[in-house]
Scaffold this active site. Structure first.
Site, PDB file in Angstrom:
ATOM      1  N   LYS A 562     -69.841 -30.779  58.348  1.00 49.52           N
ATOM      2  CA  LYS A 562     -70.728 -30.469  57.215  1.00 49.52           C
ATOM      3  C   LYS A 562     -72.212 -30.558  57.558  1.00 49.52           C
ATOM      4  CE  LYS A 562     -68.460 -33.538  54.448  1.00 49.52           C
ATOM      5  NZ  LYS A 562     -67.035 -33.576  54.759  1.00 49.52           N
ATOM      6  N   ASP A 662     -70.944 -38.746  50.949  1.00 48.43           N
ATOM      7  CA  ASP A 662     -70.085 -37.620  51.297  1.00 48.43           C
ATOM      8  C   ASP A 662     -69.950 -36.665  50.111  1.00 48.43           C
ATOM      9  OD1 ASP A 662     -68.223 -36.255  53.060  1.00 48.43           O
ATOM     10  OD2 ASP A 662     -66.708 -36.905  51.600  1.00 48.43           O
ATOM     11  N   LYS A 666     -71.313 -32.688  49.791  1.00 50.00           N
ATOM     12  CA  LYS A 666     -70.484 -31.561  49.351  1.00 50.00           C
ATOM     13  C   LYS A 666     -71.127 -30.844  48.161  1.00 50.00           C
ATOM     14  CE  LYS A 666     -66.132 -33.510  51.019  1.00 50.00           C
ATOM     15  NZ  LYS A 666     -65.039 -34.422  50.665  1.00 50.00           N
TER      16      LYS A 666
END
Ligand code: ASP
Ligand code: MG
Length: 804
Positions: A562, A662, A666
């Site tokens: 990511k 996290d 996202k």
């Protein structure tokens, strides 16, 4: 009757000659009626010519001549070549004395190559009990007197041939000298280089042969040169018309001269391999194949001469002057390109003629330089021409697009008005790759996708295994061949140009080598790989630095990592700019919700102009599990957390999950999909870890889980009835502006809502849009785990493979 023709390589010493003898004896034993036409053996014609040039310069030609004789005698010392050798001795001596020779002398000398070949073959066959007979074609093939390029006198030759074969017919096998004939004075003539093919087709015509079998050292005609294109395929059948297109590009067997006598009588021509004669070869007949045949042919050593002139518009006679220069200097032009503006003309010529062409053009246009009508004459060296034979412009966009996708931009292209043939000029350094790209595209067979996988941990390793397990099925169903040519970790890379095998783990151990990204790029280049994909399955912050160099080297990118999408917005934009400039794609479906089709859905909605008003959901499988369970059971928070840790649902340091970063990342990735320019720092994240537990080592932290209880047990108890806790990410605000409101937070929701009903470790996303109103699109399912994530990455690979 069939005519068999054997070329020089077929008749060379050793294996060749043996094979030829067995092919002929087999046919004879089968009761087939045949006549055989031979070329000179090995490179005899070239050698005889070389010796001639040495002799003419008064050089020491004798050792060369002796070597030639030794080769010709081969293992057959008993054969008497004294007559031919004596003539050669005399002729060469004469040339050496005079220091010059005529074409007439040259033809006498060169003719010996075919005579020796036919005599030798005849005598070997006789020894094997075949009723063979040496047939000197000068006795019946009559020509004009243009030595070196004589034209057969058709009527006379035909009459002679029929008569000759009547006299020497029956079960006799005539071994005929190719290439040579004689004029009315009975002087020896030759039909031009490679002329024995012509001899064979003339005989086939005169004798009404049922087939001409041309034995070469290749299996037939291919869709492209197998030395250059690894997937080249043999063509089983093509028509003379199609073959004629090939002939224009240098296939000596298919020279128009050779084909015409066959066409006239509808005689099939079969190209066969002496060294593999079980093979059916390529059959050429007058019937056209249905959809037409396509092949690629190449002119390798050419240059592009370009004449530019602003003042040339509408001026007449310019092209005529250019071509006169070419003609006067014996420079043949294979491709011409001129735009309607007439401001310049490009010519493709043999590389070794390019300088002459430029100098002579400069002379011719000297005055036009002064008058500024012509401003530049330039040469681009090291280019090659690829001709797609059988290609017209209606489908040319396909190979062309495939080239551009692979960063090969043709320097020019043009098509023929008659016949189907499109030619492209490319840089010589790109020739091999260009051929493979075009070949893969036009033959539709197995477009090859060449993949380098970085990171082979849980996701990466699973992906590689998934690819290997499905590759065959995918090739069958979709015609896409997935070739994993590199697997790398942070230290080593395993290369295999034909694709890694199932024991890649061991191979990486034993054969892996230290590397930098430059090595991987160089490996792809050296192997002329097309359709390149680099997959980042690392979790590395540093690996992202490779994205731009990879995109610039023609790789599409896929990542489960990511990092690239959550660095500064500046980098995010920069990467996309580079991707666009290089016409490369970057897919990362697994960045959010693992394999769930979330990013793709959002992209499509956004692209189609649908106004997305809010996105809300549970982004983390770990935290989904934690709060689903905590809300459902009557246990302290620490007990549920402990259980999650023990089941391996959390990161080794559970604080990486609990801090909410996290989820924040996202959410940011989704926001940026909607063109919002938020930075990570702007995501408001509710950190679930009590402040005093955020620092310090993991082991220590794990002993203090009970300290979560007072906080979360209270939050749980304070809820309204029939409510449950969920840790969500939410994107809201006016999403038409540059920035959105991004929040990551713990919320209490009614248990009878979709969000409230969530179970297990499912991920859950609601996408609210203007058209869908208060009925959001819901995407829900396993949003974590190596198998589903690897599937998601695999999906991205297939998405890319389908493009273009
Ligand atoms: N021996 C001649 C040549 O090499 C003729 C032929 O091979 O067809 O050109
Ligand atoms: Mg030859």
């Amino acid at each position: 009757m069939k005519i068999l023709k054997f070329g020089g390589k077929s008749l060379s010493n050793g294996e060749g000659l043996q094979k030829v003898v067995s092919i002929i004896t087999d046919k004879v034993n089968n009761g087939e009626k045949i006549a055989v036409v031979v070329s000179a053996r090995g490179n005899a014609t070239d050698t005889l010519e070389e010796i001639l040039n040495v002799a003419a310069k008064n050089g020491d030609y004798k050792p060369l001549l002796e070597k030639f004789k030794t080769y010709q005698i081969s293992d057959y010392a008993a054969i008497d070549f004294s007559e031919e050798f004596n003539v050669l001795d005399k002729l060469y001596e004469g040339v050496s004395l005079i220091g010059d020779y005529s074409n007439k002398i040259k033809d006498q000398i060169l003719s010996k190559g075919e005579i020796l070949a036919a005599k030798l073959l005849t005598s070997i066959l006789k020894e094997k009990g075949v009723n063979a007979r040496f047939a000197d074609s000068r006795d019946f093939l009559k020509t004009d007197s243009k030595f070196g390029d004589a034209q057969p006198l058709e009527q006379l030759s035909k009459k002679n041939v029929i008569q000759y074969f009547k006299e020497h017919g029956g079960d006799l096998v005539n071994i005929v000298t190719g290439f040579i004939g004689s004029n009315n004075n009975n002087d020896t003539t030759t039909l031009g280089r490679n002329g024995s093919n012509y001899t064979a087709s003339l005989l086939a015509n005169y004798l009404n042969a049922e087939e001409l079998q041309n034995f070469t050292h290749v299996d037939g005609i291919y869709t492209a040169n197998p030395d250059l294109v690894r997937d080249a395929k043999k063509i089983e059948h093509l028509s003379f018309n199609e073959a004629n297109e090939l002939a224009n590009f240098g296939a000596t067997i298919l020279h128009a001269k050779t084909i015409i006598p066959l066409l006239e009588k509808n005689i099939p021509l079969r190209i066969l391999n002496t060294f593999n004669h079980e093979n059916q070869g390529t059959l050429i007949t007058s019937d056209s194949t249905k959809e037409g045949i396509k092949t690629l042919s190449v002119l390798e050593n050419v240059s592009l001469v370009n004449l530019e002139g602003r003042g040339l518009l509408g001026k007449t006679g310019v092209d005529a002057r250019i071509f006169r220069v070419m003609g006067d200097n014996d420079i043949s032009v294979s491709i011409i390109s001129q735009g309607s503006s007439e401001r310049g003309i490009g010519l493709v010529v043999d590389a070794d003629k390019a300088t002459t062409a430029m100098i002579e053009l400069e002379k011719e246009f000297e005055n036009d330089f002064y008058s500024k009508d012509v401003n530049r004459i330039s040469v681009t060296d090291d280019v090659s021409v690829i001709s797609i034979i059988g290609q017209d412009l209606s489908t040319f966009h396909k190979p062309y697009t495939a080239l551009i996708k692979n960063k090969i931009v043709p320097i020019l292209f043009n098509n023929t008005v008659t016949g189907k043939n499109v030619s492209l000029v490319v840089k010589k350094s790109e020739l091999n790759r260009a051929l493979n790209v075009i070949h893969g595209e036009i033959f539709g067979v197995s477009k090859k996708i060449n993949i380098a996988v970085f990171g082979h941990g849980l996701v990466g390793g699973t992906l590689i295994d998934q690819i290997l397990a499905s590759a065959t099925a995918i090739e069958k169903r979709k015609g896409i061949k997935l070739n994993v040519f590199a697997i790398a970790n942070s230290k080593k890379v395993l290369f295999n140009k034909n694709g890694v095998g199932t024991d890649w783990k061991n191979s990486l151990q034993s054969e892996g080598v230290a590397y930098t990204m430059k090595d991987v790029i160089a490996y792809a280049n050296d192997n002329h790989f097309e359709n390149l994909i680099a997959v980042d399955n690392t979790a590395s912050k540093d690996f992202v630095e490779n994205y731009i160099p990879l995109a610039e080297s023609s790789f599409d990118l896929i990542s489960s990592n990511k990092v690239a999408n959550t660095l500064s917005y500046g980098f995010y934009k920069e990467l996309r700019k580079i991707l666009e400039e290089n016409q490369k794609n970057y897919l990362y479906e697994t960045n959010v919700g693992a394999g769930l089709p979330l990013i793709d859905t959002i992209k499509l909605l956004h692209l189609s102009g649908e106004n997305i008003t809010k996105i809300k959901g549970v982004f983390s499988g770990t935290l989904s599990y934690l709060f689903n369970k905590f809300s459902a059971v009557d246990e302290p928070f620490s007990a549920v957390l402990q259980e999650a840790i023990e089941s391996g649902f959390t990161e080794p340091d559970p604080r990486e999950d609990l801090c909410g970063n996290d989820v924040g990342r996202k959410l940011l990735i989704l926001a940026r999909e909607l063109d919002l320019q938020n930075e990570f720092e702007e995501v408001a994240i509710e950190n679930l870890i009590p402040a005093h537990l955020r620092d310090g080592n993991v082991a220590d932290f794990l002993t203090k889980l009970k300290e979560f209880d007072p906080i979360y047990n209270k939050i749980k108890a304070d809820q309204k009835p029939n409510h449950v806790l969920r840790y969500i990410g939410e994107l809201s605000g006016d999403l038409q502006h540059d920035k959105g409101v991004l929040e990551v937070k713990l919320v209490s929701v009614p248990s009878d809502t979709a969000l409230g009903g969530l179970k297990g470790s499912d991920s859950f996303f609601e996408i609210y849009t203007e058209s869908y109103g208060d009925r959001p699109i819901v995407i829900q399912g396993a949003g974590a785990g190596s198998a589903v994530t690897a599937r998601g990455v695999f999906g991205d690979i297939l998405r890319l493979s389908d493009k273009g």
